[in-house]
Write a protein that holds these residues in place. Sequence first.
Motif, PDB file in Angstrom:
ATOM      1  N   PHE A   1      36.085  49.718  44.521  1.00 57.04           N
ATOM      2  CA  PHE A   1      36.578  48.599  45.371  1.00 57.04           C
ATOM      3  C   PHE A   1      35.486  47.411  45.596  1.00 57.04           C
ATOM      4  N   SER A   2      34.576  47.307  44.815  1.00 59.34           N
ATOM      5  CA  SER A   2      33.512  46.364  44.729  1.00 59.34           C
ATOM      6  C   SER A   2      34.062  45.256  44.164  1.00 59.34           C
ATOM      7  N   SER A   3      35.186  45.418  43.164  1.00 59.11           N
ATOM      8  CA  SER A   3      35.555  44.615  42.238  1.00 59.11           C
ATOM      9  C   SER A   3      37.457  44.628  42.563  1.00 59.11           C
ATOM     10  N   LEU A   4      38.049  43.102  42.450  1.00 56.17           N
ATOM     11  CA  LEU A   4      39.335  43.243  42.296  1.00 56.17           C
ATOM     12  C   LEU A   4      39.813  44.202  41.170  1.00 56.17           C
ATOM     13  N   THR A   5      39.182  44.118  40.248  1.00 52.98           N
ATOM     14  CA  THR A   5      39.766  45.071  38.848  1.00 52.98           C
ATOM     15  C   THR A   5      39.995  46.400  39.528  1.00 52.98           C
ATOM     16  N   GLY A   6      39.085  47.161  40.289  1.00 59.41           N
ATOM     17  CA  GLY A   6      39.273  48.359  40.774  1.00 59.41           C
ATOM     18  C   GLY A   6      40.375  48.297  41.830  1.00 59.41           C
ATOM     19  N   SER A   7      40.457  47.799  42.784  1.00 58.95           N
ATOM     20  CA  SER A   7      41.116  47.618  43.805  1.00 58.95           C
ATOM     21  C   SER A   7      42.628  47.022  43.752  1.00 58.95           C
TER      22      SER A   7
ATOM     23  N   GLY B   1      43.678  46.028  40.360  1.00 54.97           N
ATOM     24  CA  GLY B   1      44.282  46.001  38.969  1.00 54.97           C
ATOM     25  C   GLY B   1      44.292  44.659  38.200  1.00 54.97           C
ATOM     26  N   GLU B   2      42.956  43.728  38.633  1.00 57.65           N
ATOM     27  CA  GLU B   2      43.099  42.518  38.093  1.00 57.65           C
ATOM     28  C   GLU B   2      42.022  42.734  36.601  1.00 57.65           C
ATOM     29  N   SER B   3      42.243  41.834  35.695  1.00 58.41           N
ATOM     30  CA  SER B   3      41.581  42.027  34.503  1.00 58.41           C
ATOM     31  C   SER B   3      39.799  41.935  34.753  1.00 58.41           C
ATOM     32  N   GLY B   4      39.150  42.769  33.860  1.00 59.94           N
ATOM     33  CA  GLY B   4      37.928  42.811  34.156  1.00 59.94           C
ATOM     34  C   GLY B   4      37.396  44.116  33.655  1.00 59.94           C
ATOM     35  N   SER B   5      36.264  44.419  33.894  1.00 61.54           N
ATOM     36  CA  SER B   5      35.492  45.816  33.386  1.00 61.54           C
ATOM     37  C   SER B   5      36.390  47.131  33.717  1.00 61.54           C
ATOM     38  N   LYS B   6      36.624  47.980  32.671  1.00 61.95           N
ATOM     39  CA  LYS B   6      37.230  49.440  32.847  1.00 61.95           C
ATOM     40  C   LYS B   6      36.527  50.182  33.571  1.00 61.95           C
ATOM     41  N   LEU B   7      35.034  49.738  33.806  1.00 61.86           N
ATOM     42  CA  LEU B   7      34.275  50.995  34.597  1.00 61.86           C
ATOM     43  C   LEU B   7      34.707  50.945  36.178  1.00 61.86           C
ATOM     44  N   PHE B   8      35.278  49.715  36.765  1.00 65.40           N
ATOM     45  CA  PHE B   8      35.877  49.844  37.846  1.00 65.40           C
ATOM     46  C   PHE B   8      37.000  50.616  38.189  1.00 65.40           C
TER      47      PHE B   8
END
Length: 140
Positions: free
Chosen positions: A96-102, A104-111
Motif C-alpha cells: 500500500f505504499s504504491s497506488l499499484t498495490g492499493s 491496481g494502477e499500472s506499475g511494478s507488479k512487486l507491489f
Amino acid sequence: MPVPVISATVAAVILALQLILMITVGLHRVKSQTNIGVGDDPDLERKIRRHGNLAENAAIFLVVLALAELVGGSPVILCWVGMAFVVARASHAIAFSSLTGSHGESGSKLFVLARVIGAFGTFASGLFLAGYLIYFLNMA
C-alpha cells in the motif's frame, strides 16, 4: 502466571508499524490540508486504508496469540506464527505504499505481489493460530 513474552514482542513490533502508518496519514493530512475524509486524494485514501487494515487485523490476532501463549502453547510454534503475521502485515504495508498495490494502477507488479503475500499471510497465520488454539485446548 507466565508473562506472554512472545505476544508482547509481536505486539511491540506491530505497534511500531501502526505508529509509523499513523504518522504517514497525519503528515499527509497536514500537507494536503484534508482534516476529515480523503477528498479526491487517492494517496491519502491508500494511507488511511493501510493504517486501518493493520488496526482491524492486529488486535484480534494479538489477543489470540497471547491466549495461546498463556495456556501453554508451544513457544516455537507461537514464535513462528507471530513472525509470519508480522511479515504479512509489513508486506501489506509495503504494497500500500504504491497506488499499484492499493488501487491496481499500472506499475511494478512487486507491489501487487506484496499485497497478495500480505493478505494471504494474514489469513493463513490467523487461521493457523485459531486452529492451533482450539486443538491445543482440546488436547490439554
